[in-house]
Design a protein around this motif. Structure first.
Motif, mmCIF file in Angstrom:
data_model
loop_
_atom_site.group_PDB
_atom_site.id
_atom_site.type_symbol
_atom_site.label_atom_id
_atom_site.label_comp_id
_atom_site.label_asym_id
_atom_site.label_seq_id
_atom_site.Cartn_x
_atom_site.Cartn_y
_atom_site.Cartn_z
ATOM 1 N N MET A 313 0.812 -1.214 0.000
ATOM 2 C CA MET A 313 0.000 0.000 0.000
ATOM 3 C C MET A 313 0.842 1.259 0.000
ATOM 4 S SD MET A 313 -3.071 1.143 -0.241
ATOM 5 C CE MET A 313 -4.233 -0.152 0.233
ATOM 6 N N ASP A 314 2.035 1.225 0.618
ATOM 7 C CA ASP A 314 2.842 2.447 0.626
ATOM 8 C C ASP A 314 3.465 2.734 -0.734
ATOM 9 O OD1 ASP A 314 4.699 0.423 0.681
ATOM 10 O OD2 ASP A 314 5.818 1.167 2.409
ATOM 11 N N ALA A 315 3.268 1.833 -1.713
ATOM 12 C CA ALA A 315 3.694 2.105 -3.085
ATOM 13 C C ALA A 315 2.574 2.735 -3.905
ATOM 14 C CB ALA A 315 4.167 0.824 -3.767
ATOM 15 N N VAL A 316 1.423 2.964 -3.285
ATOM 16 C CA VAL A 316 0.282 3.614 -3.943
ATOM 17 C C VAL A 316 0.278 5.079 -3.540
ATOM 18 C CG1 VAL A 316 -2.228 3.691 -4.132
ATOM 19 C CG2 VAL A 316 -1.065 1.487 -3.910
ATOM 20 N N PRO A 317 0.360 6.009 -4.486
ATOM 21 C CA PRO A 317 0.365 7.427 -4.125
ATOM 22 C C PRO A 317 -0.819 7.795 -3.239
ATOM 23 C CG PRO A 317 0.935 7.181 -6.444
ATOM 24 C CD PRO A 317 0.519 5.813 -5.948
ATOM 25 N N GLY A 318 -0.519 8.394 -2.104
ATOM 26 C CA GLY A 318 -1.567 8.796 -1.186
ATOM 27 C C GLY A 318 -2.147 7.661 -0.365
ATOM 28 N N GLU A 319 -1.686 6.435 -0.615
ATOM 29 C CA GLU A 319 -2.217 5.251 0.076
ATOM 30 C C GLU A 319 -3.750 5.232 0.067
ATOM 31 O OE1 GLU A 319 -0.555 4.283 3.830
ATOM 32 O OE2 GLU A 319 1.519 4.452 3.149
ATOM 33 N N ARG A 320 -4.316 5.695 -1.051
ATOM 34 C CA ARG A 320 -5.775 5.683 -1.137
ATOM 35 C C ARG A 320 -6.281 4.243 -1.054
ATOM 36 N NH1 ARG A 320 -3.811 5.889 -6.249
ATOM 37 N NH2 ARG A 320 -4.947 4.742 -7.887
ATOM 38 N N GLU A 321 -7.418 4.077 -0.518
ATOM 39 C CA GLU A 321 -8.062 2.778 -0.272
ATOM 40 C C GLU A 321 -7.420 1.993 0.864
ATOM 41 O OE1 GLU A 321 -10.692 2.911 -1.736
ATOM 42 O OE2 GLU A 321 -10.300 4.081 -3.507
ATOM 43 N N ALA A 322 -6.546 2.638 1.650
ATOM 44 C CA ALA A 322 -5.942 1.941 2.788
ATOM 45 C C ALA A 322 -6.966 1.789 3.912
ATOM 46 C CB ALA A 322 -4.723 2.699 3.290
ATOM 47 N N LEU A 323 -6.865 0.677 4.621
ATOM 48 C CA LEU A 323 -7.672 0.454 5.817
ATOM 49 C C LEU A 323 -6.836 0.529 7.090
ATOM 50 C CD1 LEU A 323 -9.965 -2.424 4.522
ATOM 51 C CD2 LEU A 323 -10.704 -0.150 5.191
ATOM 52 N N ALA A 324 -5.528 0.630 6.959
ATOM 53 C CA ALA A 324 -4.658 0.764 8.118
ATOM 54 C C ALA A 324 -5.072 1.995 8.923
ATOM 55 C CB ALA A 324 -3.200 0.895 7.680
ATOM 56 N N GLY A 325 -5.236 1.806 10.211
ATOM 57 C CA GLY A 325 -5.647 2.896 11.078
ATOM 58 C C GLY A 325 -7.137 2.940 11.346
ATOM 59 N N ARG A 326 -7.915 2.169 10.583
ATOM 60 C CA ARG A 326 -9.368 2.145 10.791
ATOM 61 C C ARG A 326 -9.699 1.293 12.028
ATOM 62 N NH1 ARG A 326 -12.395 2.781 5.831
ATOM 63 N NH2 ARG A 326 -14.225 2.028 6.975
ATOM 64 N N THR A 327 -10.583 1.785 12.853
ATOM 65 C CA THR A 327 -11.048 1.024 14.018
ATOM 66 C C THR A 327 -12.550 0.795 13.987
ATOM 67 O OG1 THR A 327 -11.287 3.053 15.324
ATOM 68 C CG2 THR A 327 -9.166 1.890 15.462
ATOM 69 N N ASP A 328 -13.181 1.206 12.895
ATOM 70 C CA ASP A 328 -14.638 1.093 12.798
ATOM 71 C C ASP A 328 -15.088 -0.133 12.019
ATOM 72 O OD1 ASP A 328 -13.455 2.313 10.510
ATOM 73 O OD2 ASP A 328 -15.435 2.942 9.814
ATOM 74 N N VAL A 329 -14.150 -0.940 11.518
ATOM 75 C CA VAL A 329 -14.477 -2.139 10.751
ATOM 76 C C VAL A 329 -14.331 -3.346 11.661
ATOM 77 C CG1 VAL A 329 -13.928 -3.541 8.726
ATOM 78 C CG2 VAL A 329 -13.657 -1.048 8.634
ATOM 79 N N PRO A 330 -15.407 -4.034 11.992
ATOM 80 C CA PRO A 330 -15.306 -5.145 12.949
ATOM 81 C C PRO A 330 -14.432 -6.276 12.438
ATOM 82 C CG PRO A 330 -17.472 -5.101 11.898
ATOM 83 C CD PRO A 330 -16.787 -3.831 11.517
ATOM 84 N N GLY A 331 -13.590 -6.802 13.322
ATOM 85 C CA GLY A 331 -12.751 -7.945 12.983
ATOM 86 C C GLY A 331 -11.605 -7.642 12.046
ATOM 87 N N LEU A 332 -11.303 -6.362 11.812
ATOM 88 C CA LEU A 332 -10.275 -5.993 10.840
ATOM 89 C C LEU A 332 -8.870 -6.251 11.378
ATOM 90 C CD1 LEU A 332 -9.488 -4.623 8.130
ATOM 91 C CD2 LEU A 332 -9.508 -2.435 9.364
ATOM 92 N N VAL A 333 -8.064 -6.895 10.551
ATOM 93 C CA VAL A 333 -6.634 -7.079 10.811
ATOM 94 C C VAL A 333 -5.891 -6.611 9.563
ATOM 95 C CG1 VAL A 333 -4.783 -8.727 11.277
ATOM 96 C CG2 VAL A 333 -7.044 -9.062 12.322
ATOM 97 N N VAL A 334 -5.021 -5.635 9.708
ATOM 98 C CA VAL A 334 -4.248 -5.113 8.576
ATOM 99 C C VAL A 334 -2.785 -5.476 8.776
ATOM 100 C CG1 VAL A 334 -3.488 -3.054 7.330
ATOM 101 C CG2 VAL A 334 -5.846 -3.220 8.133
ATOM 102 N N LEU A 335 -2.174 -6.008 7.729
ATOM 103 C CA LEU A 335 -0.756 -6.357 7.765
ATOM 104 C C LEU A 335 0.019 -5.383 6.897
ATOM 105 C CD1 LEU A 335 -0.938 -10.237 7.324
ATOM 106 C CD2 LEU A 335 -1.291 -8.870 9.375
ATOM 107 N N ARG A 336 1.137 -4.929 7.399
ATOM 108 C CA ARG A 336 2.021 -4.056 6.633
ATOM 109 C C ARG A 336 3.437 -4.639 6.639
ATOM 110 N NH1 ARG A 336 0.906 1.448 5.017
ATOM 111 N NH2 ARG A 336 -1.348 1.535 4.677
ATOM 112 N N SER A 337 4.152 -4.396 5.555
ATOM 113 C CA SER A 337 5.543 -4.816 5.426
ATOM 114 C C SER A 337 6.402 -3.594 5.180
ATOM 115 C CB SER A 337 5.686 -5.795 4.256
ATOM 116 O OG SER A 337 7.046 -6.029 3.968
#
Length: 488
Positions: A313-337
């Protein structure tokens, strides 16, 4: 029978339960004396191709549903034809004709399911076909542990690497200096608190929502071992390590196969409701598709863990469509490298963002001191304001270089070359007739590309290309044209 794969022809009445279809298939495969891992596909007539019982059974087996028109099946000679079947769908036997359509030996003739107290709603037949060699891509199984690094290390050749998705020219000098300085602290045990706080600050979270890992790959192993799930599903084509980790942990993994004709784009409706763990990549490796965040969020359900691999995702300008940092999506787990953009594949550093209870469960499955001191120093540096800004500039450069590569590939349509677009990652997925041969020709011309036939949902005619600078892409395109034309 080790050198065969199984094609299972299936017929099903409207509303046939998944368990009835799946149980029938499994019984028939056992009757053939083989494991269900030998099943390559479920085949049926096109009007039954979307029947939930068939689609669900295929997902549980991790194989595609292949459909044929009634006209394509009408002339197939079958041992057990029925007038009723011909009248209903235009073929003498859906199960046998669909199984035999591509040739092979009929191991199990048509058999019906045997539910207690009601008529059968499903039929199936099993055919054995010769297994395709690994070089051409096995129809039944995929080498889930094959990754791009194998393309450049196997024979020691001096190759330009378009197979590995690590940004070229990395790590930068300032990052190498920080890592080198950390070697003075190797006598002390690693302390990850400051790095964890830095990652949390980067995404506007509290530290109890962050887990540092030895690369994102470790996170997949932790998820597979620590979470109590019964029906995990992986959305393919995508990075294969999540499924490999789940299978290694003893899980039966369902596959949701996105289709080329749909541009490999996600439709939340195709994920079975029974799924209590869903894994999807965004942007997806190898398709380079960037799914809308809203589409991914639609997969969330009470009682379901939704794992989103945002390694690129950090290779996408603006990281648009990222879910990292969201706490309103139940059961969400985001992985970053942090290994891709910063060239740290050999150091191994990544992280998980999730609810505190999920983070605690994963942490309990980790060994002591899982992330080294140099990796912790790198983590702190790579999520700081300077690095985030630098990564943003790099993402724009990658987008420009990708556009240049895509322009060159677009000119190769007369060779049958097709590119999955729009591409949004630091790589592109390309369909090439005879890709196995073309790959070898490219190697002889000094270029390594990633084979695509190890990704479920793809076949032997796919390759993945890492985006490089314009000079490298120009040299590759010249070699590619020569390889497509038959030149060694």
């Amino acid at each position: 029978m080790e050198d065969v794969v199984l094609v299972v022809g299936v017929g099903a009445c409207e509303g046939a339960p998944v368990e009835e279809v799946l149980g029938l298939v499994r019984d028939a495969v056992r009757e053939a004396g083989l494991s269900e891992r030998a099943v390559a596909e479920l085949a049926t007539v096109d009007v039954k191709g979307a029947e939930p019982g068939i689609v669900g059974a295929a997902a549980r087996l991790g194989v595609p549903v292949v459909t044929y028109t009634a006209a394509e099946l009408s002339d197939v000679t079958v041992p057990n034809p029925t007038a009723r079947s011909r009248a209903a769908v235009g073929t003498p036997s859906v199960a046998e004709a669909a199984a035999l359509r591509g040739g092979g030996e009929l191991l199990v003739p048509k058999r019906k399911s045997a539910p207690a107290g009601r008529p059968a709603m499903a039929t199936c037949a099993v055919v054995a076909r010769a297994r395709v060699s690994a070089a051409g891509g096995s129809a039944a199984s995929f080498d889930l542990r094959h990754h791009g690094d194998a393309e450049v290390r196997d024979d020691g050749a001096d190759l330009t690497d378009l197979a590995v998705n690590v940004r070229s020219g990395t790590p930068p000098a300032w990052l190498k200096e920080l890592i080198a300085a950390s070697l003075d602290d190797l006598a002390a045990y690693p302390d990850g608190r400051e790095a964890r706080e830095a990652v949390a600050a980067r995404h506007g979270l509290t530290p109890d929502r962050v887990l540092l890992t030895s690369g994102a790959a470790e996170a997949f192993v932790l998820l597979a071992r620590a979470l109590k799930v019964r029906h995990p599903y992986v959305v393919h084509p995508q990075f294969t390590e999540p499924e490999a980790a789940l299978r290694d942990a003893g899980h039966e993994v369902g596959r949701v196969l996105l289709r080329e004709e749909d541009g490999f784009r996600l439709d939340a409706a195709v994920v079975p409701e029974e799924a209590d763990l869903v894994v999807v990549g965004n942007p997806t490796n190898p398709t380079s598709v960037l799914h809308p965040a809203a589409s991914i969020a639609q997969l969330a359900r009470p009682g379901r863990t939704l794992v989103v691999d945002e390694a690129f995702m950090d290779a996408v300008p603006g990281e648009r469509e990222a879910l990292a940092g969201r706490t309103d999506v139940p059961g969400l787990v985001v992985l970053r490298s942090l290994t891709k953009t910063w060239g740290l594949a050999g150091l191994r550093i990544g992280y998980v963002l999730a609810s505190p209870d999920t983070i605690e469960a994963l942490a309990q499955a980790q060994p002591l001191w899982p992330v080294s001191t140099p990796a912790l120093v790198a983590a702190r540096a790579c999520v700081g304001p300077r690095a985030v800004a630098e990564a943003g500039h790099a993402a724009h450069r990658v987008a420009s270089d990708r556009a240049h590569l895509l322009t060159g590939l677009a000119e190769l349509g007369p060779f049958g070359v097709r590119v999955v677009e729009p591409a949004e990652g630091p790589f592109v997925l390309v369909r090439v007739p005879g890709a196995g041969v073309v790959r070898e020709r490219l190697r002889r011309r000094g270029f390594a590309v990633r084979r695509g036939d190890t990704f479920p949902g793809l076949g032997p005619d796919w390759i993945r290309l890492a985006v490089r600078d314009r000079g490298t892409s120009a040299a590759f395109l010249e070699a590619f044209v020569a390889a497509l034309g038959g030149a060694d």
